[in-house]
Design a protein around this motif. Structure first.
Motif, PDB file in Angstrom:
ATOM      1  N   VAL A  25       4.869   0.874  -0.685  1.00  9.58           N
ATOM      2  CA  VAL A  25       3.607   1.184  -0.012  1.00  9.58           C
ATOM      3  C   VAL A  25       3.771   0.876   1.468  1.00  9.58           C
ATOM      4  O   VAL A  25       4.167  -0.232   1.834  1.00  9.58           O
ATOM      5  CB  VAL A  25       2.426   0.342  -0.581  1.00  9.58           C
ATOM      6  N   ASN A  26       3.480   1.850   2.322  1.00 15.55           N
ATOM      7  CA  ASN A  26       3.431   1.665   3.784  1.00 15.55           C
ATOM      8  C   ASN A  26       4.662   0.956   4.359  1.00 15.55           C
ATOM      9  O   ASN A  26       4.541  -0.005   5.122  1.00 15.55           O
ATOM     10  CB  ASN A  26       2.182   0.884   4.184  1.00 15.55           C
ATOM     11  N   GLY A  27       5.838   1.389   4.022  1.00 15.59           N
ATOM     12  CA  GLY A  27       7.043   0.809   4.597  1.00 15.59           C
ATOM     13  C   GLY A  27       7.428  -0.548   4.030  1.00 15.59           C
ATOM     14  O   GLY A  27       8.308  -1.208   4.542  1.00 15.59           O
ATOM     15  N   ARG A  28       6.751  -0.988   2.996  1.00  8.92           N
ATOM     16  CA  ARG A  28       7.104  -2.241   2.337  1.00  8.92           C
ATOM     17  C   ARG A  28       7.471  -1.909   0.901  1.00  8.92           C
ATOM     18  O   ARG A  28       6.946  -0.972   0.323  1.00  8.92           O
ATOM     19  CB  ARG A  28       5.940  -3.223   2.376  1.00  8.92           C
ATOM     20  N   SER A  38      -2.065  -8.792  10.319  1.00  7.51           N
ATOM     21  CA  SER A  38      -1.812  -9.629   9.144  1.00  7.51           C
ATOM     22  C   SER A  38      -2.630  -9.153   7.949  1.00  7.51           C
ATOM     23  O   SER A  38      -2.132  -9.134   6.823  1.00  7.51           O
ATOM     24  CB  SER A  38      -2.142 -11.080   9.478  1.00  7.51           C
ATOM     25  N   ALA A  39      -3.867  -8.757   8.190  1.00  6.00           N
ATOM     26  CA  ALA A  39      -4.718  -8.256   7.096  1.00  6.00           C
ATOM     27  C   ALA A  39      -4.148  -6.969   6.505  1.00  6.00           C
ATOM     28  O   ALA A  39      -4.144  -6.787   5.282  1.00  6.00           O
ATOM     29  CB  ALA A  39      -6.137  -8.029   7.601  1.00  6.00           C
ATOM     30  N   ARG A  40      -3.655  -6.063   7.371  1.00  6.41           N
ATOM     31  CA  ARG A  40      -3.064  -4.818   6.858  1.00  6.41           C
ATOM     32  C   ARG A  40      -1.836  -5.097   6.001  1.00  6.41           C
ATOM     33  O   ARG A  40      -1.650  -4.505   4.934  1.00  6.41           O
ATOM     34  CB  ARG A  40      -2.699  -3.890   8.016  1.00  6.41           C
ATOM     35  N   LEU A  41      -0.977  -6.000   6.468  1.00  2.00           N
ATOM     36  CA  LEU A  41       0.228  -6.317   5.706  1.00  2.00           C
ATOM     37  C   LEU A  41      -0.105  -7.037   4.403  1.00  2.00           C
ATOM     38  O   LEU A  41       0.515  -6.789   3.368  1.00  2.00           O
ATOM     39  CB  LEU A  41       1.173  -7.167   6.553  1.00  2.00           C
ATOM     40  N   THR A  42      -1.083  -7.917   4.434  1.00  2.42           N
ATOM     41  CA  THR A  42      -1.496  -8.616   3.216  1.00  2.42           C
ATOM     42  C   THR A  42      -2.084  -7.644   2.212  1.00  2.42           C
ATOM     43  O   THR A  42      -1.809  -7.729   1.007  1.00  2.42           O
ATOM     44  CB  THR A  42      -2.513  -9.724   3.553  1.00  2.42           C
ATOM     45  N   GLU A  84      10.111  -2.991  10.674  1.00  3.41           N
ATOM     46  CA  GLU A  84       9.437  -4.089  11.355  1.00  3.41           C
ATOM     47  C   GLU A  84       8.518  -3.568  12.444  1.00  3.41           C
ATOM     48  O   GLU A  84       8.064  -4.303  13.303  1.00  3.41           O
ATOM     49  CB  GLU A  84      10.460  -5.060  11.943  1.00  3.41           C
ATOM     50  N   ASP A  85       8.222  -2.261  12.429  1.00  4.80           N
ATOM     51  CA  ASP A  85       7.394  -1.662  13.456  1.00  4.80           C
ATOM     52  C   ASP A  85       5.997  -2.243  13.498  1.00  4.80           C
ATOM     53  O   ASP A  85       5.365  -2.282  14.539  1.00  4.80           O
ATOM     54  CB  ASP A  85       7.312  -0.144  13.252  1.00  4.80           C
ATOM     55  N   GLU A  86       5.488  -2.677  12.378  1.00  7.11           N
ATOM     56  CA  GLU A  86       4.144  -3.229  12.316  1.00  7.11           C
ATOM     57  C   GLU A  86       3.997  -4.420  13.246  1.00  7.11           C
ATOM     58  O   GLU A  86       2.973  -4.618  13.875  1.00  7.11           O
ATOM     59  CB  GLU A  86       3.826  -3.639  10.873  1.00  7.11           C
ATOM     60  N   TRP A  87       5.042  -5.238  13.383  1.00  8.05           N
ATOM     61  CA  TRP A  87       4.950  -6.434  14.223  1.00  8.05           C
ATOM     62  C   TRP A  87       5.485  -6.204  15.624  1.00  8.05           C
ATOM     63  O   TRP A  87       5.252  -7.003  16.518  1.00  8.05           O
ATOM     64  CB  TRP A  87       5.724  -7.574  13.565  1.00  8.05           C
ATOM     65  N   ASN A  88       6.219  -5.113  15.821  1.00  2.00           N
ATOM     66  CA  ASN A  88       6.867  -4.920  17.119  1.00  2.00           C
ATOM     67  C   ASN A  88       6.249  -3.826  17.965  1.00  2.00           C
ATOM     68  O   ASN A  88       6.829  -3.415  18.953  1.00  2.00           O
ATOM     69  CB  ASN A  88       8.360  -4.598  16.899  1.00  2.00           C
ATOM     70  N   ASP A  89       5.093  -3.308  17.590  1.00  6.78           N
ATOM     71  CA  ASP A  89       4.506  -2.234  18.410  1.00  6.78           C
ATOM     72  C   ASP A  89       3.670  -2.784  19.544  1.00  6.78           C
ATOM     73  O   ASP A  89       3.400  -3.909  19.688  1.00  6.78           O
ATOM     74  CB  ASP A  89       3.669  -1.280  17.572  1.00  6.78           C
ATOM     75  N   ASN A 120       1.794  -5.676  -5.400  1.00  2.00           N
ATOM     76  CA  ASN A 120       1.745  -6.577  -6.553  1.00  2.00           C
ATOM     77  C   ASN A 120       0.916  -5.991  -7.683  1.00  2.00           C
ATOM     78  O   ASN A 120       1.282  -6.099  -8.857  1.00  2.00           O
ATOM     79  CB  ASN A 120       1.187  -7.942  -6.143  1.00  2.00           C
ATOM     80  N   ALA A 121      -0.211  -5.373  -7.340  1.00  2.44           N
ATOM     81  CA  ALA A 121      -1.064  -4.772  -8.368  1.00  2.44           C
ATOM     82  C   ALA A 121      -0.344  -3.626  -9.080  1.00  2.44           C
ATOM     83  O   ALA A 121      -0.398  -3.503 -10.309  1.00  2.44           O
ATOM     84  CB  ALA A 121      -2.372  -4.285  -7.744  1.00  2.44           C
TER      85      ALA A 121
END
Length: 135
Positions: A102-105, A45-49, A130-135, A56-57
């Motif tokens: 950035v990073n697939g987003r 969650s921290a990486r995605l945030t 969605e690999d970040e949540w499904n690995d 946004n920046a």
């Protein structure tokens, strides 16, 4: 009166003690497994945030750059189109459209020219993988 006392055999007390120790040990192991799962989820969650905040920046910096270009070019749309940053387009209605990644987003952005400056009209976050949540 007949008073009956219940006596516990020495083996029964030891059996209860072993049962209590095993139960507490099992609860400890389950707590550690739960804490490890929570840590993993928190790190993801921290990486995605962080990636979302970077998006946004970047979008805000691009918007500020477009606002400055719009002010510098005044009403000259030809000069404005020539000075646009890479990846930014200006449509016939005066709307800037671009995409930050950035990073697939990705963040799809749109901003409109107004007399007060350039203002947001669209700011949509997309998850390409969605690999970040499904690995």
């Amino acid at each position: 009166m007949n008073e009956r006392r219940m006596k516990m055999a020495p083996g029964a007390a030891m059996l209860i003690l072993i049962l209590v120790v095993l139960t507490v040990s099992m609860l400890g192991v389950l707590t550690l497994m739960s804490a490890r799962g929570d840590l993993t989820l928190s790190e993801r969650s921290a990486r995605l945030t962080e990636a979302t905040c970077r998006l946004n920046a970047q979008a805000e910096r691009t918007l500020a750059q477009l606002d400055a270009l719009n002010a510098a070019c005044g009403g000259d749309e030809t000069a404005l189109r020539a000075a646009l940053p890479e990846g930014v387009t200006l449509d016939a209605q005066g709307t800037f459209v671009w995409r930050e990644e950035v990073n697939g987003r990705a963040l799809e952005c749109a901003a409109v020219r107004t007399p007060q400056g350039v203002r947001w009209t669209e700011h949509r976050l997309l998850a390409q993988t969605e690999d970040e949540w499904n690995d």
